[in-house]
Design a protein around this motif. Structure first.
Motif, PDB file in Angstrom:
ATOM      1  N   HIS A  64       1.030  -1.178  -0.009  1.00  0.00           N
ATOM      2  CA  HIS A  64      -0.094   0.194   0.020  1.00  0.00           C
ATOM      3  C   HIS A  64       0.672   1.346  -0.092  1.00  0.00           C
ATOM      4  O   HIS A  64       1.695   1.645   0.976  1.00  0.00           O
ATOM      5  CB  HIS A  64      -0.941  -0.108   1.108  1.00  0.00           C
ATOM      6  N   HIS A  66       0.993   5.721  -1.664  1.00  0.00           N
ATOM      7  CA  HIS A  66       0.732   6.762  -2.528  1.00  0.00           C
ATOM      8  C   HIS A  66       1.701   7.593  -3.244  1.00  0.00           C
ATOM      9  O   HIS A  66       2.394   8.380  -2.337  1.00  0.00           O
ATOM     10  CB  HIS A  66      -0.491   7.540  -1.939  1.00  0.00           C
ATOM     11  N   HIS A 230      -9.063   1.725   1.014  1.00  0.00           N
ATOM     12  CA  HIS A 230      -8.858   1.869   2.314  1.00  0.00           C
ATOM     13  C   HIS A 230     -10.133   1.336   3.250  1.00  0.00           C
ATOM     14  O   HIS A 230     -11.354   1.627   2.865  1.00  0.00           O
ATOM     15  CB  HIS A 230      -8.798   3.297   2.725  1.00  0.00           C
ATOM     16  N   HIS A 267      -4.930  -0.758   5.966  1.00  0.00           N
ATOM     17  CA  HIS A 267      -5.375  -0.637   7.218  1.00  0.00           C
ATOM     18  C   HIS A 267      -6.215  -1.376   8.133  1.00  0.00           C
ATOM     19  O   HIS A 267      -5.383  -1.873   9.035  1.00  0.00           O
ATOM     20  CB  HIS A 267      -6.074   0.983   7.525  1.00  0.00           C
ATOM     21  N   ASP A 318       2.327   2.971   3.052  1.00  0.00           N
ATOM     22  CA  ASP A 318       1.589   4.068   2.824  1.00  0.00           C
ATOM     23  C   ASP A 318       2.176   5.546   2.250  1.00  0.00           C
ATOM     24  O   ASP A 318       3.407   5.466   2.247  1.00  0.00           O
ATOM     25  CB  ASP A 318       0.707   4.581   4.037  1.00  0.00           C
TER      26      ASP A 318
HETATM   27 ZN   LIG Z   1      -3.360   5.135   2.050  1.00  0.00          ZN
END
Ligand SMILES: [Zn+2]
Length: 459
Positions: A64, A66, A230, A267, A318
């Motif tokens: 995960h 971004h 998410h 998450h 993340d």
């Molecule tokens: Zn995220």
């Protein structure tokens, strides 16, 4: 045909359970052909690399990320904010994101991950202002040489409809579907050894309609691609979901076709026990992101319960706006430490302080999550372990460093002492990191370009 022999490895950890002293590997055309000891594997090869003094293990899988958020590290208004305020502080910056910004951030983020031992990254991109297309992200990431699973996300509920993001960050739902299908036909490689795959998924259950979530669920099954969002990141998000759709996020998503081995959620901090069992039963995966959860004060995901119930779990760094490092080995260490904090808080695993015989989650368990576990979450059986027939995604760490001096267990030391960067890495047999430096992109040039693109967001 090209061949590569790695030999004299102090400790070769396959993540299939075997740890081989004085280990060796033979790689042919990007695939592992043989694995054993140096005296067993004596084949001549085009390139032979002496890895004495090194620990070798499979490349780490980041489930995960971004990547564009590397442009927004340590933003003052977002430094001390929890999730909603953090988003509200950052959305105005993201409105200024450009195709060049996505390309540069994608490359820099992937470069940082590669230096930290990552060989596969799953990126979740869901903001497309100013004409940004998936092509820009692909152009950014591909030259680094890591494998990429790129999620084509998108938001359709903007501020004018009660959403959090400004309308300029949203798209029409048919445009999201069209762009996802286009990304699949242009970039998705379903074959073993794929360097690029596409997945579908908006950022959260409340950022699009139920119809779009259902449509993307069907689209993912039709094309055989992954599905990602998410889930239950904060307690407040869970409450908003119940208020908006009358159910917690997980059963709501399951009712829209979002479950199964091709689905993974980031998450999963706030889940009920029956929801955890439901994830395990359907084979749905979780990207556990401990640093981000700590940074945003979101809570602690129940990792021990996931593992006890048999949920598929990988680790996620993340985005760099909520981490703010892009460091995969650091995530392994954080995951272990945070699981131990939770053990102390809840008496998990039978801990009663003052009594003996507790077992805490181990460094080896965390390394397994970061390799084989991540591969399972991304539905890949060609990476995540070192064995004949697997892709040659390999990282090596030199133990002859101050931080490891005095260690008595080289593999555990990678986690317990902390590993700042890997010294060598190969992805599909191709060298990406050599002697601690990226061989595929010019980091100085990239960092200068990135500085300029980052400044554009606050200009
Ligand atoms: Zn995220």
């Amino acid at each position: 045909m090209s061949s590569l022999r790695l030999h004299s490895i102090d400790l070769l950890a396959t993540m299939t359970g075997a740890e081989i002293g004085d280990g060796a590997l033979l790689v042919r055309d990007g695939w592992i052909e043989k694995i054993g000891t140096t005296s067993e594997i004596t084949d001549a090869a085009d390139e032979s690399v002496d890895l004495s003094g090194h620990v070798v293990l499979p490349g780490l899988v980041n489930t995960h990320q971004h990547l564009w958020q590397s442009l927004a590290r340590a933003v003052p208004a977002a430094q001390d904010a929890a999730l909603v305020d953090w988003l509200m502080a950052l959305f105005p910056l993201w409105e200024k994101l450009t195709p060049d910004g996505v390309r540069t951030a994608g490359r820099l983020g992937a470069a940082g991950l590669a230096l930290s031992g990552c060989t596969t990254v799953a990126d979740h991109h869901y903001v497309w202002p100013n004409g940004i297309r998936m092509d820009d992200l692909v152009d950014g990431v591909a030259p680094v040489g890591v494998r990429a699973h790129l999620t084509r996300g998108g938001m359709s509920v903007g501020a004018s409809q009660g959403g959090l993001a400004a309308d300029v960050l949203t798209e029409r739902e048919d445009a999201i579907v069209d762009a996802t299908e286009r990304a699949v036909s242009a970039f998705h490689d379903p074959e073993a050894g794929a360097m690029m795959r596409i997945a579908a998924g908006p950022p959260s259950v409340l950022s699009t309609s139920a119809e779009l979530m259902r449509e993307l669920g069907a689209l993912a099954r039709e094309h055989g691609i992954g599905l990602h969002t998410h889930l239950a990141e904060t307690a407040g998000e869970s409450e908003r979901c119940v208020a908006a759709v009358g159910a917690p996020a997980l059963p709501y998503l399951e009712s829209l076709g979002w479950s199964g081995e091709h689905v993974w959620f980031a998450h999963a901090v706030h889940l009920a026990p029956d929801e955890i069992r439901s994830l395990a039963g359907s084979g749905t995966g979780v990207a556990h992101c401990p640093t981000s959860n700590m940074r945003l004060g979101s809570g602690i995901a129940p990792l021990g319960e996931f593992l006890r119930e048999g949920v598929r779990v990988g680790l996620g760094v993340d985005g760099a706006a909520s981490n703010d490092s892009t460091d995969m080995f650091a995530e392994v260490r954080q995951a272990m430490l945070l699981a131990r904090v939770m053990a102390g808080m809840k008496g998990m695993g039978g801990i009663r302080h003052g009594s003996a015989g507790h077992r805490l989650l181990t460094a080896r368990q965390m390394l397994r999550l970061a390799t084989a576990g991540g591969a399972e979450v991304l539905s890949r059986d060609d990476i995540g372990t070192l064995a004949p027939g697997k892709a040659a995604d390999i990282v090596a760490v030199d133990l002859d460093r101050l931080r490891f001096a005095g260690q008595h267990d080289p593999l555990a030391a990678l986690v317990l002492c902390g590993t700042a960067h890997v010294d060598q890495s190969w992805v599909h047999g191709r060298r990406v990191v050599e002697d601690g430096r990226l061989r595929t992109v010019d980091v100085d040039e990239l960092t200068a370009e990135h500085r300029a693109r980052s400044a554009e967001l606050t200009a």
